[in-house]
Write a protein that holds these residues in place. Structure first.
Motif, mmCIF file in Angstrom:
data_model
loop_
_atom_site.group_PDB
_atom_site.id
_atom_site.type_symbol
_atom_site.label_atom_id
_atom_site.label_comp_id
_atom_site.label_asym_id
_atom_site.label_seq_id
_atom_site.Cartn_x
_atom_site.Cartn_y
_atom_site.Cartn_z
ATOM 1 N N UNK A 1 0.832 -1.209 0.000
ATOM 2 C CA UNK A 1 0.000 0.000 0.000
ATOM 3 C C UNK A 1 0.871 1.266 0.000
ATOM 4 N N UNK A 2 1.941 1.232 0.775
ATOM 5 C CA UNK A 2 2.825 2.390 0.890
ATOM 6 C C UNK A 2 3.549 2.658 -0.422
ATOM 7 N N UNK A 3 4.124 1.611 -0.985
ATOM 8 C CA UNK A 3 4.878 1.742 -2.242
ATOM 9 C C UNK A 3 3.968 2.213 -3.374
ATOM 10 N N UNK A 4 2.743 1.713 -3.382
ATOM 11 C CA UNK A 4 1.796 2.043 -4.451
ATOM 12 C C UNK A 4 1.255 3.469 -4.307
ATOM 13 N N UNK A 5 1.475 4.055 -3.141
ATOM 14 C CA UNK A 5 1.011 5.420 -2.919
ATOM 15 C C UNK A 5 -0.406 5.521 -2.393
ATOM 16 N N UNK A 6 -1.001 4.379 -2.001
ATOM 17 C CA UNK A 6 -2.387 4.396 -1.528
ATOM 18 C C UNK A 6 -2.561 5.211 -0.250
ATOM 19 N N UNK A 7 -1.517 5.257 0.578
ATOM 20 C CA UNK A 7 -1.565 6.027 1.824
ATOM 21 C C UNK A 7 -1.196 7.486 1.608
ATOM 22 N N UNK A 8 -0.713 7.782 0.401
ATOM 23 C CA UNK A 8 -0.148 9.108 0.176
ATOM 24 C C UNK A 8 1.227 9.180 0.814
ATOM 25 N N UNK A 9 1.627 10.374 1.209
ATOM 26 C CA UNK A 9 2.906 10.519 1.911
ATOM 27 C C UNK A 9 2.697 10.170 3.385
ATOM 28 N N UNK A 10 3.477 9.217 3.885
ATOM 29 C CA UNK A 10 3.363 8.836 5.299
ATOM 30 C C UNK A 10 3.846 10.009 6.159
ATOM 31 N N UNK A 11 2.983 10.450 7.069
ATOM 32 C CA UNK A 11 3.290 11.610 7.904
ATOM 33 C C UNK A 11 3.611 11.242 9.343
ATOM 34 N N UNK A 12 2.911 10.216 9.872
ATOM 35 C CA UNK A 12 3.087 9.920 11.290
ATOM 36 C C UNK A 12 2.814 8.444 11.578
ATOM 37 N N UNK A 13 3.587 7.905 12.503
ATOM 38 C CA UNK A 13 3.363 6.554 13.020
ATOM 39 C C UNK A 13 3.270 6.650 14.533
ATOM 40 N N UNK A 14 2.230 6.052 15.077
ATOM 41 C CA UNK A 14 2.035 6.018 16.533
ATOM 42 C C UNK A 14 2.109 4.558 16.977
ATOM 43 N N UNK A 15 3.038 4.246 17.855
ATOM 44 C CA UNK A 15 3.234 2.859 18.296
ATOM 45 C C UNK A 15 3.248 2.791 19.815
ATOM 46 N N UNK A 16 2.474 1.868 20.364
ATOM 47 C CA UNK A 16 2.525 1.570 21.789
ATOM 48 C C UNK A 16 2.804 0.084 21.963
ATOM 49 N N UNK A 17 3.728 -0.219 22.873
ATOM 50 C CA UNK A 17 4.064 -1.623 23.125
ATOM 51 C C UNK A 17 4.418 -1.782 24.589
ATOM 52 N N UNK A 18 3.557 -2.475 25.335
ATOM 53 C CA UNK A 18 3.835 -2.624 26.750
ATOM 54 C C UNK A 18 3.181 -3.837 27.378
ATOM 55 N N UNK A 19 3.946 -4.481 28.255
ATOM 56 C CA UNK A 19 3.474 -5.610 29.063
ATOM 57 C C UNK A 19 4.123 -5.508 30.440
#
Length: 337
Positions: free
Chosen positions: A139-157
């Motif tokens: 999806x990213x390579x094809x441009x379906x998302x447009x320009x990626x602006x932000x990633x939000x990640x949470x990981x906790x245990x």
């Protein structure tokens, strides 16, 4: 074509799950022929459970076993460099659990050595080989998302009681144990290395980090906001936002579901294993095992999906975060890059 003959180093939880995952692949392609552990009885029980023909009470015997082609290394992080180097020196291909090494200097030394030995070596960032990650990349390579602006990640245990997480001598800390997953998904989404890192964190009495927040700044102004915790359970999602929409990876480190741009839930179910896995979705370890076989058969020494440069970049970000929050490791004074 003969099967890839695997050995497993260590008889812990992740090694158990890796053996379970291999059981879902054709025996004509993959076969576990040996296991080594720090204790013969542990190795014997592991071999008996998984139907492995040979077991050893140390790792050196795996290196000397002429019938082993590739080694999966599931030891504590602090032993990854030493054990991986031992196996490469013995002519084995290596798939080593994350983090590949404790710092970037060690990673550099290890991948350079793998090249001189002309053997495949890969950090086991299993997430990237899941179909959901392939879908995100497509999806990213094809441009379906447009320009990626932000990633939000949470990981906790809540894993602070676990020795490998809380003890400096074992290569512990939230950055190395959990943060590696969050950093790599951000780099995967942006298809780039961050230019700058800002981090804050909380340390335990040993000076080991038990929680961090970090912002990664990528080329073209993109940012990733990461939060990891060894104290609290978090949402454990990765949300990738572009100018044209958003994709969410649920249980992002082993996602069998994602929410696509149009709101559709896409599912990628895993097959059952002969012996039950301990951790969630661990049958998905089969994908990185198959990638290892594919690259070895092609005579390649690394995977484009998790390249040596990717591992160097990942370790560099981890080093930067640890330095900013004061979580130093003994290896930082020995291995410099």
């Amino acid at each position: 074509m003969a099967p890839l003959r695997w050995a497993i180093v260590s008889a812990g939880t992740t090694s158990h799950d890796f053996a379970c995952a291999i059981s879902t692949l054709p025996e004509a392609d993959h076969r576990i022929v040996a296991v080594g552990a720090r204790g013969l009885e542990n190795a014997r029980k592991f071999a008996e459970l998984h139907g492995i023909p040979r077991f050893y009470g140390d790792y050196e015997a795996i290196a000397k076993d002429a019938e082993v082609d590739a080694v999966y290394i599931g030891t504590l992080s602090s032993a990854h460099y030493e054990v991986s180097r031992m196996m490469l020196e013995a002519g084995k291909h290596v798939l080593c659990e994350k983090p590949l090494c404790v710092n970037r200097g060690q990673v550099r030394a290890l991948v350079d050595f793998a090249r001189t030995q002309q053997r495949f070596c890969m950090e086991a960032i299993w997430s990237r080989f899941f179909p959901s990650y392939a879908h995100l990349r497509e999806r990213t390579v094809r441009g379906d998302l447009g320009r990626v602006e932000h990633v939000e990640v949470q990981f906790g245990f809540p894993v602070t009681p676990v020795e490998r997480v809380r003890m400096k001598s074992l290569g512990g800390g939230a950055v190395l144990d959990l943060g590696v997953n969050a950093i790599q998904v951000a780099m995967w989404a942006f298809q780039a290395e961050p230019l700058r890192v800002e981090a804050a964190g909380q340390l335990n009495d040993e000076g080991v980090d038990v929680g961090i927040t970090a912002t990664l700044h990528f080329p073209n102004g993109g940012t990733a906001r990461l939060r990891t915790s060894a104290i609290d359970r978090l949402s454990n999602k990765a949300v990738v936002t572009g100018t044209k929409g958003t994709i969410t990876l649920h249980d992002f480190w082993c996602p069998i579901e994602l929410t696509d741009i149009d709101g559709t839930i896409r599912s990628y179910p895993l097959p059952p294993s002969k012996v039950e896995c301990i951790l969630p979705n661990s049958v998905g370890l089969r994908y990185e095992a198959e990638e290892t076989r594919k690259r070895i058969l092609a005579g390649e020494f690394e995977s484009p999906t998790m390249s040596h440069q990717d591992s160097l970049a990942l370790a560099g970000v981890q080093d930067a975060i640890r330095k900013q929050i004061g979580a130093e490791m003994p290896e930082d004074y020995i291995f410099k890059d």
